[in-house]
Enzyme design. Structure first.
Site, PDB file in Angstrom:
ATOM      1  N   ASP A  42       8.113   5.333   0.152  1.00 38.56           N
ATOM      2  CA  ASP A  42       8.509   3.999   0.598  1.00 38.56           C
ATOM      3  C   ASP A  42       9.013   3.109  -0.533  1.00 38.56           C
ATOM      4  OD1 ASP A  42       5.951   4.009  -0.398  1.00 38.56           O
ATOM      5  OD2 ASP A  42       5.012   3.147   1.391  1.00 38.56           O
TER       6      ASP A  42
ATOM      7  N   HIS B 114      -5.039   4.078   1.410  1.00 41.05           N
ATOM      8  CA  HIS B 114      -5.597   2.723   1.627  1.00 41.05           C
ATOM      9  C   HIS B 114      -7.011   2.739   2.197  1.00 41.05           C
ATOM     10  CE1 HIS B 114      -1.856   0.869   0.569  1.00 41.05           C
ATOM     11  NE2 HIS B 114      -1.195   1.344   1.608  1.00 41.05           N
TER      12      HIS B 114
ATOM     13  N   HIS C 241       3.093   1.117  -2.417  1.00 37.95           N
ATOM     14  CA  HIS C 241       1.905   0.266  -2.286  1.00 37.95           C
ATOM     15  C   HIS C 241       0.792   0.780  -3.197  1.00 37.95           C
ATOM     16  CE1 HIS C 241       4.042   0.032   1.658  1.00 37.95           C
ATOM     17  NE2 HIS C 241       3.825  -1.258   1.468  1.00 37.95           N
TER      18      HIS C 241
ATOM     19  N   ASP D 142       3.525   6.038  -4.398  1.00 38.47           N
ATOM     20  CA  ASP D 142       3.809   5.233  -3.201  1.00 38.47           C
ATOM     21  C   ASP D 142       4.081   3.791  -3.647  1.00 38.47           C
ATOM     22  OD1 ASP D 142       3.086   5.378   0.046  1.00 38.47           O
ATOM     23  OD2 ASP D 142       2.767   3.391  -0.825  1.00 38.47           O
TER      24      ASP D 142
HETATM   25 ZN   LIG Z   1       3.090   2.824   1.047  1.00 39.12          ZN
END
Ligand SMILES: [Zn+2]
Length: 283
Positions: free
Chosen positions: A217, A96, A135, A133
């Site tokens: 996740d 991120h 996200h 992931d």
């Molecule tokens: Zn994540």
């Protein structure tokens, strides 16, 4: 971190400690102002918040440098033939972190930094970064989309934090591939996305090294998201990526830990991922 290291302790692995990243490696993707800002933000006691999610403790600066340094070192070991593949059990994660913005627990773009190192230091021509992931890896996308030598592919739940990763985001060189999965998607949709869309694209790109942003996740027990993956899905995707790496780049894979917030699921998933990498490296 203990959840991952504990889960890996029974595996017979070559273990290498993570060095601090060199400034030159960080500066391949971040401007000097970002590196300086992170250094200056590091607290001498207690905690400091960089945003609602991203906090630094006394140990965070060194951990951030070591997370990036681990990815770079892993690339060195794999490209020099000292390891068949590698997994970096590091925190903070990196996918991120944008050029000038730490976010989502991330300070530096570990995977992007290591991919650029593979290209600029080792002279590779093409590197693929595969991010499963849950996200979207907005930071990695931001750091690599202007570089036609890097293919970045991500599957992620959408809508979800950080809000980017629409399939229409393809980058100026058409080297960005985003596959959005709706809340509640499970194994079938995940595997279809990779088998039908992402892996063929990787094959056509012919990378000389494959890097993985390995977030766990998307596991159904994870509290931060709603995909319904199970450990077998992480075993499957790891094996499929290794298959492709065997065909394309002598099995060269460097995987870096990203998210995973149910500690039991994280440990079990990471251990299963590393077990596949080890079997393929030994085999
Ligand atoms: Zn994540």
């Amino acid at each position: 971190m203990d959840a991952v290291l504990g889960a890996l302790q029974d595996l017979d692995l070559m273990r290498v400690s993570a060095p601090m990243a060199a400034e030159d490696d960080l500066l391949r993707v971040h401007p000097k102002s970002h590196v300086t800002a992170i250094r200056e933000a590091a607290p001498e006691t207690g905690f400091r918040s960089l945003d609602a999610d991203t906090h630094m403790s006394v140990g965070s600066l060194a951990a951030g440098y070591r997370a990036a340094g681990a990815a770079v070192r892993a690339v060195d070991l794999v490209l020099q033939g000292e390891a068949g593949n590698a997994f970096c059990a590091t925190r903070p994660p990196g996918h991120h972190a944008e050029r000038e913005t730490p976010m989502g627990f991330c300070l530096f773009g570990n995977v992007a930094i290591a991919a650029k190192h593979a290209l600029d230091h080792h002279g590779l021509k093409r590197v693929a970064i595969l991010d499963f992931d849950v996200h979207h890896g907005n930071g990695t996308q931001d750091l690599v989309e202007d570089d036609a030598r890097i293919l970045f592919c991500s599957s992620h739940q959408m809508p979800l934090y950080p809000g980017t990763g629409d399939p229409s985001e393809t980058g100026p060189h058409d080297t960005i591939l985003n596959v959005a999965l709706p809340d509640g998607s499970g194994s079938k949709a995940f595997r279809q996305a990779w088998e039908g869309t992402i892996l063929p694209r990787v094959e056509a790109f012919r990378p000389e090294l494959i890097m993985i942003s390995a977030g766990f996740d998307a596991h159904r027990d994870d509290p931060l998201a709603g995909l319904q993956l199970v450990v077998e899905d992480f075993i499957w995707i790891t094996a499929r990526i290794c298959d492709l790496a065997d065909t394309l780049c002598e099995g060269r894979v460097v995987s870096c830990l990203e998210g995973g917030y149910d500690l039991a699921a994280l440990g079990e998933s990471a251990a299963a991922h590393v077990k596949v990498l080890k079997e393929r490296s030994d085999g």
